[in-house]
Design a protein around this motif. Sequence first.
Motif, PDB file in Angstrom:
ATOM      1  N   ASN A   1       0.826  -1.211   0.000  1.00  0.00           N
ATOM      2  CA  ASN A   1       0.000   0.000   0.000  1.00  0.00           C
ATOM      3  C   ASN A   1       0.860   1.260   0.000  1.00  0.00           C
ATOM      4  O   ASN A   1       0.524   2.252  -0.657  1.00  0.00           O
ATOM      5  CB  ASN A   1      -0.935   0.002   1.208  1.00  0.00           C
ATOM      6  CG  ASN A   1      -2.081  -0.984   1.057  1.00  0.00           C
ATOM      7  OD1 ASN A   1      -2.477  -1.304  -0.061  1.00  0.00           O
ATOM      8  ND2 ASN A   1      -2.601  -1.470   2.163  1.00  0.00           N
ATOM      9  N   ASP A   2       1.974   1.235   0.735  1.00  0.00           N
ATOM     10  CA  ASP A   2       2.880   2.386   0.719  1.00  0.00           C
ATOM     11  C   ASP A   2       3.481   2.575  -0.669  1.00  0.00           C
ATOM     12  O   ASP A   2       3.664   3.706  -1.136  1.00  0.00           O
ATOM     13  CB  ASP A   2       3.996   2.201   1.748  1.00  0.00           C
ATOM     14  CG  ASP A   2       3.501   2.351   3.180  1.00  0.00           C
ATOM     15  OD1 ASP A   2       2.403   2.917   3.366  1.00  0.00           O
ATOM     16  OD2 ASP A   2       4.204   1.909   4.104  1.00  0.00           O
ATOM     17  N   CYS A   3       3.770   1.468  -1.337  1.00  0.00           N
ATOM     18  CA  CYS A   3       4.327   1.559  -2.684  1.00  0.00           C
ATOM     19  C   CYS A   3       3.271   2.015  -3.695  1.00  0.00           C
ATOM     20  O   CYS A   3       3.612   2.627  -4.713  1.00  0.00           O
ATOM     21  CB  CYS A   3       4.921   0.216  -3.106  1.00  0.00           C
ATOM     22  SG  CYS A   3       6.489  -0.181  -2.274  1.00  0.00           S
ATOM     23  N   LYS A   4       2.009   1.736  -3.417  1.00  0.00           N
ATOM     24  CA  LYS A   4       0.950   2.252  -4.289  1.00  0.00           C
ATOM     25  C   LYS A   4       0.947   3.776  -4.266  1.00  0.00           C
ATOM     26  O   LYS A   4       0.691   4.416  -5.291  1.00  0.00           O
ATOM     27  CB  LYS A   4      -0.413   1.707  -3.849  1.00  0.00           C
ATOM     28  CG  LYS A   4      -0.644   0.247  -4.216  1.00  0.00           C
ATOM     29  CD  LYS A   4      -2.006  -0.233  -3.742  1.00  0.00           C
ATOM     30  CE  LYS A   4      -2.232  -1.700  -4.103  1.00  0.00           C
ATOM     31  NZ  LYS A   4      -3.549  -2.197  -3.636  1.00  0.00           N
ATOM     32  N   SER A   5       1.243   4.358  -3.117  1.00  0.00           N
ATOM     33  CA  SER A   5       1.333   5.818  -3.035  1.00  0.00           C
ATOM     34  C   SER A   5       2.464   6.339  -3.911  1.00  0.00           C
ATOM     35  O   SER A   5       2.331   7.379  -4.567  1.00  0.00           O
ATOM     36  CB  SER A   5       1.560   6.250  -1.580  1.00  0.00           C
ATOM     37  OG  SER A   5       0.458   5.915  -0.774  1.00  0.00           O
ATOM     38  N   ILE A   6       3.576   5.611  -3.932  1.00  0.00           N
ATOM     39  CA  ILE A   6       4.702   6.000  -4.785  1.00  0.00           C
ATOM     40  C   ILE A   6       4.296   5.919  -6.258  1.00  0.00           C
ATOM     41  O   ILE A   6       4.634   6.796  -7.062  1.00  0.00           O
ATOM     42  CB  ILE A   6       5.925   5.097  -4.517  1.00  0.00           C
ATOM     43  CG1 ILE A   6       6.415   5.265  -3.072  1.00  0.00           C
ATOM     44  CG2 ILE A   6       7.043   5.398  -5.506  1.00  0.00           C
ATOM     45  CD1 ILE A   6       6.971   6.624  -2.752  1.00  0.00           C
ATOM     46  N   VAL A   7       3.555   4.878  -6.613  1.00  0.00           N
ATOM     47  CA  VAL A   7       3.090   4.727  -7.998  1.00  0.00           C
ATOM     48  C   VAL A   7       2.180   5.892  -8.378  1.00  0.00           C
ATOM     49  O   VAL A   7       2.295   6.459  -9.472  1.00  0.00           O
ATOM     50  CB  VAL A   7       2.343   3.389  -8.189  1.00  0.00           C
ATOM     51  CG1 VAL A   7       1.797   3.282  -9.617  1.00  0.00           C
ATOM     52  CG2 VAL A   7       3.262   2.207  -7.888  1.00  0.00           C
ATOM     53  N   LEU A   8       1.290   6.261  -7.488  1.00  0.00           N
ATOM     54  CA  LEU A   8       0.368   7.363  -7.776  1.00  0.00           C
ATOM     55  C   LEU A   8       1.118   8.681  -7.953  1.00  0.00           C
ATOM     56  O   LEU A   8       0.759   9.502  -8.796  1.00  0.00           O
ATOM     57  CB  LEU A   8      -0.661   7.491  -6.649  1.00  0.00           C
ATOM     58  CG  LEU A   8      -1.671   6.346  -6.547  1.00  0.00           C
ATOM     59  CD1 LEU A   8      -2.530   6.517  -5.302  1.00  0.00           C
ATOM     60  CD2 LEU A   8      -2.546   6.280  -7.786  1.00  0.00           C
ATOM     61  N   ARG A   9       2.162   8.887  -7.158  1.00  0.00           N
ATOM     62  CA  ARG A   9       2.952  10.114  -7.295  1.00  0.00           C
ATOM     63  C   ARG A   9       3.671  10.134  -8.646  1.00  0.00           C
ATOM     64  O   ARG A   9       3.754  11.178  -9.295  1.00  0.00           O
ATOM     65  CB  ARG A   9       3.967  10.213  -6.153  1.00  0.00           C
ATOM     66  CG  ARG A   9       3.335  10.400  -4.781  1.00  0.00           C
ATOM     67  CD  ARG A   9       4.383  10.292  -3.679  1.00  0.00           C
ATOM     68  NE  ARG A   9       3.780  10.264  -2.352  1.00  0.00           N
ATOM     69  CZ  ARG A   9       4.457  10.073  -1.227  1.00  0.00           C
ATOM     70  NH1 ARG A   9       5.777   9.885  -1.278  1.00  0.00           N
ATOM     71  NH2 ARG A   9       3.833  10.055  -0.062  1.00  0.00           N
TER      72      ARG A   9
END
Length: 263
Positions: free
Chosen positions: A220-228
Amino acid sequence: MNGNFFSLHNSLIFDQRADNLLPETGNPEPLYPLLGPSPFTITNNTAPKLSGLCTLDFDAIDTMMSITATDCFTVFAPYLANVVCCPQLEATLVILIGQSSKKTKTLSLNSTHAKHCLSDFDQILTSQGADNTLQQICSVGPSNLTEASCPVKDVDGFEKMVNTSKILASCGKIDLVNECCRETCQNAISEAAKDLASVSNEFDAMGIRRMSDISTRVINDCKSIVLRWLASKLEPLRDKEALRGLANCNVNKGEPIMLHLIF
């Protein structure tokens, strides 16, 4: 009779003198009630006091900042926090880091840098009329600007690890009608997040990463990176539409990656 005559005469003289004190105009001006400022008009246009220590490119999302200031207007922010203000605030932070990564080449900040940038972010919004307690109202902190537990944070490392062409093809223009059923963009984001999260995984005896051991929190934390990263490739307002489409799909499923990005 004489008393009434002199009383009327004196009254006419007084009225004439009063009229002489008024400015001469061609036509009498109508009287309008005094109106206060509209509650939707932002009047607190003070100069923000910035730290000078934040490298994020606020100018790149000036329109988004104005929208956020309006959605988090001081009078209404506490009452519309979960409906309007906080989702917009959190989404703006995602887009801010994404757009800034074009210059900084990083998709996250360290904790010290994050504190300075979040303070500047608040100062700019407050100067445009937003509530000055948004961090408390929306439970936003410096961790919203860091990589959290995701092991990949720089743009170069990101683009080496994931299939960026697939993300852009799947999420560059979301079909709002079919995305919730087909989950084309959502699956691309999840796949990319797993690729990033796998960096922290240990190898098994055969030299293969144990994908099943990756925690949901890291993904989930990496999903935030993907969205950025995605936000760095789209225009801010276009990215807003993409996030809105994903949010609509995830509300009922309760998935964390986009639930807080409705606006």
